[in-house]
Design a protein around this motif. Structure first.
Motif, mmCIF file in Angstrom:
data_model
loop_
_atom_site.group_PDB
_atom_site.id
_atom_site.type_symbol
_atom_site.label_atom_id
_atom_site.label_comp_id
_atom_site.label_asym_id
_atom_site.label_seq_id
_atom_site.Cartn_x
_atom_site.Cartn_y
_atom_site.Cartn_z
ATOM 1 N N LYS A 86 17.933 7.477 -2.867
ATOM 2 C CA LYS A 86 17.227 7.247 -1.593
ATOM 3 C C LYS A 86 15.911 6.510 -1.813
ATOM 4 N N LEU A 87 15.462 6.444 -3.071
ATOM 5 C CA LEU A 87 14.222 5.730 -3.389
ATOM 6 C C LEU A 87 14.535 4.268 -3.658
ATOM 7 N N ILE A 88 13.723 3.394 -3.093
ATOM 8 C CA ILE A 88 13.923 1.952 -3.218
ATOM 9 C C ILE A 88 12.913 1.405 -4.227
ATOM 10 N N LYS A 89 13.422 0.728 -5.263
ATOM 11 C CA LYS A 89 12.555 0.155 -6.301
ATOM 12 C C LYS A 89 11.729 -0.993 -5.729
ATOM 13 N N LEU A 90 10.467 -1.003 -6.090
ATOM 14 C CA LEU A 90 9.570 -2.062 -5.656
ATOM 15 C C LEU A 90 9.963 -3.398 -6.289
ATOM 16 N N SER A 91 10.469 -3.368 -7.502
ATOM 17 C CA SER A 91 10.762 -4.599 -8.249
ATOM 18 C C SER A 91 11.818 -5.470 -7.591
ATOM 19 N N ASP A 92 12.870 -4.854 -7.032
ATOM 20 C CA ASP A 92 13.973 -5.659 -6.489
ATOM 21 C C ASP A 92 14.478 -5.192 -5.127
ATOM 22 N N ASN A 93 13.768 -4.239 -4.509
ATOM 23 C CA ASN A 93 14.138 -3.709 -3.189
ATOM 24 C C ASN A 93 15.544 -3.104 -3.161
ATOM 25 N N ARG A 94 15.980 -2.600 -4.289
ATOM 26 C CA ARG A 94 17.291 -1.952 -4.381
ATOM 27 C C ARG A 94 17.086 -0.458 -4.662
ATOM 28 N N PRO A 95 18.057 0.357 -4.250
ATOM 29 C CA PRO A 95 17.944 1.794 -4.546
ATOM 30 C C PRO A 95 17.998 2.042 -6.058
ATOM 31 N N ILE A 96 17.352 3.109 -6.474
ATOM 32 C CA ILE A 96 17.479 3.540 -7.868
ATOM 33 C C ILE A 96 18.936 3.921 -8.092
ATOM 34 N N LEU B 21 8.342 2.081 -10.268
ATOM 35 C CA LEU B 21 7.629 2.039 -9.002
ATOM 36 C C LEU B 21 8.637 1.915 -7.863
ATOM 37 N N VAL B 22 8.363 2.655 -6.796
ATOM 38 C CA VAL B 22 9.244 2.704 -5.631
ATOM 39 C C VAL B 22 8.378 2.635 -4.372
ATOM 40 N N TYR B 23 9.032 2.497 -3.231
ATOM 41 C CA TYR B 23 8.342 2.650 -1.961
ATOM 42 C C TYR B 23 8.255 4.146 -1.668
ATOM 43 N N GLU B 24 7.199 4.573 -0.981
ATOM 44 C CA GLU B 24 7.111 5.981 -0.591
ATOM 45 C C GLU B 24 8.365 6.352 0.175
ATOM 46 N N TYR B 25 8.827 7.558 -0.073
ATOM 47 C CA TYR B 25 10.051 8.023 0.585
ATOM 48 C C TYR B 25 9.721 8.600 1.954
ATOM 49 N N ASN B 26 10.467 8.131 2.920
ATOM 50 C CA ASN B 26 10.394 8.669 4.272
ATOM 51 C C ASN B 26 11.719 8.317 4.908
ATOM 52 N N PRO C 56 0.799 -1.227 0.000
ATOM 53 C CA PRO C 56 0.000 0.000 0.000
ATOM 54 C C PRO C 56 0.836 1.284 0.000
ATOM 55 N N ASN C 57 2.136 1.182 0.291
ATOM 56 C CA ASN C 57 2.972 2.384 0.283
ATOM 57 C C ASN C 57 3.842 2.474 -0.976
ATOM 58 N N CYS C 58 3.336 1.918 -2.088
ATOM 59 C CA CYS C 58 4.086 2.056 -3.341
ATOM 60 C C CYS C 58 3.824 3.442 -3.930
ATOM 61 N N ALA C 59 4.798 3.928 -4.644
ATOM 62 C CA ALA C 59 4.751 5.257 -5.250
ATOM 63 C C ALA C 59 5.422 5.161 -6.622
ATOM 64 N N VAL C 60 5.516 6.296 -7.301
ATOM 65 C CA VAL C 60 6.108 6.345 -8.642
ATOM 66 C C VAL C 60 7.226 7.376 -8.656
ATOM 67 N N PHE C 61 8.299 7.044 -9.331
ATOM 68 C CA PHE C 61 9.374 8.005 -9.609
ATOM 69 C C PHE C 61 9.419 8.191 -11.117
ATOM 70 N N CYS C 62 9.513 9.444 -11.556
ATOM 71 C CA CYS C 62 9.655 9.701 -12.992
ATOM 72 C C CYS C 62 10.395 11.019 -13.213
ATOM 73 N N ARG C 63 10.500 11.389 -14.462
ATOM 74 C CA ARG C 63 11.191 12.616 -14.856
ATOM 75 C C ARG C 63 10.232 13.512 -15.622
ATOM 76 N N ASN C 64 10.484 14.809 -15.543
ATOM 77 C CA ASN C 64 9.693 15.753 -16.315
ATOM 78 C C ASN C 64 10.531 17.007 -16.486
ATOM 79 N N TYR C 65 9.994 17.960 -17.224
ATOM 80 C CA TYR C 65 10.704 19.202 -17.487
ATOM 81 C C TYR C 65 10.482 20.193 -16.356
#
Length: 169
Positions: A135-145, A155-160, A11-20
């Motif tokens: 500092k963001l941990i990928k949901l797919s493999d539990n490793r940092p980006i 997809l990542v875990y929410e950052y805290n 339930p604490n999954c989040a998204v990391f992406c890029r934009n301008y």
């Protein structure tokens, strides 16, 4: 465990992406509750599942090839394979920023559509203290980006800073 299973049980999954930078600055200057539509040339299948499963998700943004997360927002909707001139697509495209309003679905000459995902955010704001994407941990493999990660989204875990993330497998 498959990524789909992890998404459904996290339930604490989040998204990391890029934009301008200009788009995110414009979005952060809007009324926080105003919904803003962005486009992606990739299909955000896992992000769509996360939103459908758990509702609104946090979304973190880095700028271009920068490795700092500088903005955060709420991801409200992910629409895959938008079809031209449908009621839903037209409504979503009306929620674009003025600077992207005329981009449409990046139509190509042969009738193909370049946009594979429309995603809607709200409550976009610049973080008072940016943090490294590592500092963001990928949901797919539990490793940092990785600091060189420049793909469209993950997809990542929410950052805290105080959260204990799952151990690396």
């Amino acid at each position: 465990m498959s990524l789909q299973s992890k998404i459904k049980t996290t339930p604490n999954c989040a998204v990391f992406c890029r934009n301008y930078q200009q788009h995110l600055e414009d979005a952060s200057n809007k009324n926080p509750e105003e919904r803003i539509t962005f486009r992606s040339y990739l299909k955000w299948t896992s992000a769509e599942l996360a939103v459908k499963t758990h509702g609104h998700r946090k979304i973190y943004f880095a700028l271009g090839e920068d490795s700092l997360v500088r903005y955060e927002a709420i991801l409200e909707l992910v629409e895959l394979d938008p079809k031209p001139n449908t009621h839903l697509t037209n409504n979503l495209l009306e929620k674009c920023l003025p600077s992207t309003q005329n981009e449409g679905l990046w139509e190509k000459e042969n009738g193909e559509i370049g946009v594979k995902t429309l995603y809607v955010i709200s409550h976009c704001h610049k973080l008072p203290e940016p943090f490294p994407q590592t500092k963001l941990i990928k949901l797919s493999d539990n490793r940092p980006i990785d600091e060189n990660f420049i793909r469209s989204y993950v997809l990542v875990y929410e950052y805290n800073s105080g959260i204990a993330y799952p151990a690396v497998e």
